[in-house]
Design an enzyme around this catalytic site. Structure first.
Site, PDB file in Angstrom:
ATOM      1  N   TYR A  56       6.881 -44.437  12.697  1.00  0.00           N
ATOM      2  CA  TYR A  56       7.304 -43.367  11.801  1.00  0.00           C
ATOM      3  C   TYR A  56       8.599 -43.740  11.081  1.00  0.00           C
ATOM      4  O   TYR A  56       9.689 -43.699  11.658  1.00  0.00           O
ATOM      5  CB  TYR A  56       7.491 -42.059  12.565  1.00  0.00           C
ATOM      6  CG  TYR A  56       6.257 -41.586  13.305  1.00  0.00           C
ATOM      7  CD1 TYR A  56       4.980 -41.961  12.894  1.00  0.00           C
ATOM      8  CD2 TYR A  56       6.366 -40.774  14.424  1.00  0.00           C
ATOM      9  CE1 TYR A  56       3.850 -41.533  13.572  1.00  0.00           C
ATOM     10  CE2 TYR A  56       5.239 -40.327  15.096  1.00  0.00           C
ATOM     11  CZ  TYR A  56       3.982 -40.715  14.669  1.00  0.00           C
ATOM     12  OH  TYR A  56       2.864 -40.282  15.348  1.00  0.00           O
ATOM     13  N   HIS A 106      -0.370 -46.659  20.749  1.00  0.00           N
ATOM     14  CA  HIS A 106      -0.469 -46.046  19.425  1.00  0.00           C
ATOM     15  C   HIS A 106      -1.536 -46.715  18.561  1.00  0.00           C
ATOM     16  O   HIS A 106      -1.410 -47.888  18.218  1.00  0.00           O
ATOM     17  CB  HIS A 106       0.895 -46.137  18.719  1.00  0.00           C
ATOM     18  CG  HIS A 106       1.044 -45.196  17.565  1.00  0.00           C
ATOM     19  ND1 HIS A 106       2.120 -45.226  16.706  1.00  0.00           N
ATOM     20  CD2 HIS A 106       0.259 -44.184  17.129  1.00  0.00           C
ATOM     21  CE1 HIS A 106       1.991 -44.280  15.809  1.00  0.00           C
ATOM     22  NE2 HIS A 106       0.864 -43.635  16.042  1.00  0.00           N
TER      23      HIS A 106
END
Length: 330
Positions: free
Chosen positions: A63, A147
């Protein structure tokens, strides 16, 4: 009206001893997802989350190429570590961007000069966690998730899972799991590995209950908790209108019609569609938390209000009877 679940209600993640609040904050927007967020807005967003009772925050190196973690570190500085649960992710290592190298924005804007490199090796997992701790300014991470290993399933089985399990055994992390936007691979991981939690984005919503066919039953059998993200399917369930997005692309006419029908049922019961969307996943006992991404204090307060809006059982019954949601979903 039935009493809704409260934002601050805590639920355990499997047998890990880690707990999360029923509503949680997704910190991807704080890494400048799609549009830039100021440092002041980041601080206000995190402050508002604590004010409304949110005690679980999820971030990732991906992110903003580390920006989300760095900003969270500053926003959480000085807060009692016992008052919140934090998760981050592994699978992408960050390194400085070389001269002339592409920036890899991947939806994020105004990011630091870094690039991502996939790495699900045991050494990569440990290096990722160490780097995250530095960016966050913390001495421990409560939950670590693999992830988006869509193209790296073999590495999960060969190295990444074992590394996380060892770190959990050493007490370095409290709970381990995986986060993806699909349910099939997550289901395999839950079946084959000892995971405490999975984060499933967009596959258990009012418009897409595909996780009900595989992931949720397997998690219930294995005692693995579920966190559901993407409850608005990129916006269509927040405000169904022409041009609205579903899974980051413009929604089809068929999906728009389905969302409008859902909104009509909600309106007949005096309930905003957004409230039904954010509360829907917690109708399943295996779901521990609903994760919402927020980029402002106003968005935090709006989501919290929707989460605690009273919803009559008759609304859920009508959604099932009308065939708008799958049998057994509510």
């Amino acid at each position: 009206m039935d009493s809704p679940v409260r934002v601050f209600d805590r639920r355990p993640l499997g047998r890990s001893g880690v707990s999360v609040t029923a509503l949680s904050l997704g910190a991807a927007p704080l890494g400048n997802l799609f549009t830039a967020v100021t440092e002041q807005e980041t601080l206000a967003t995190v402050d508002a989350a604590f004010d409304v009772g949110i005690g679980y925050i999820d971030t990732a190196p991906h992110y903003g190429v580390g920006l989300s973690e760095e900003r969270l570190g500053r926003a959480l500085a000085g807060r009692d570590r016992a008052t919140y649960t934090l998760s981050t992710k592994v699978g992408r290592l960050l390194r400085p961007q070389r001269p002339g190298e592409d920036a890899q924005p991947l939806g994020f804007v105004d990011t630091p000069p870094r690039v991502r490199e996939w790495d699900f090796s045991a050494a990569g997992v440990r290096a990722s966690i160490e780097s995250s701790l530095t960016r966050l300014g913390l001495d421990r991470i409560d939950v670590v998730l693999l992830h988006d290993p869509d193209d790296h399933e073999r590495e999960v089985y060969e190295s990444a899972y074992a590394a996380l399990a060892q770190l959990r055994g050493e007490g370095v992390v409290g709970a381990i799991g995986a986060g993806m936007v699909q349910s099939a691979m997550l289901t395999r991981f839950v079946r084959d590995l000892d995971l405490d939690v999975v984060l499933c984005a967009g596959r258990y919503t009012l418009l897409d209950q595909s996780a009900l066919a595989d992931l949720l039953p397997e998690c219930a059998r294995r005692g693995t908790s579920v966190v559901i993200g993407g409850v608005y399917n990129s916006g269509l369930l927040a405000d169904p209108k022409p041009g609205a997005h579903f899974d980051y692309v413009t929604a089809s006419a068929e999906l728009l019609s389905a969302a409008e029908k859902l909104g009509g049922v909600c309106a007949r019961h005096g309930v905003p569609l957004k409230a039904a969307a954010v509360q829907f996943p917690l109708r399943q006992p295996v779901v521990a938390s609903v994760l919402v991404g927020c980029r402002s204090a106003a968005e935090v307060r709006d989501n919290a209000a929707a989460f605690e809006h009273p919803i009559p059982e008759q609304l859920w019954a009508e959604l099932t009877e009308s065939g708008l949601v799958a049998p057994g979903s509510v």
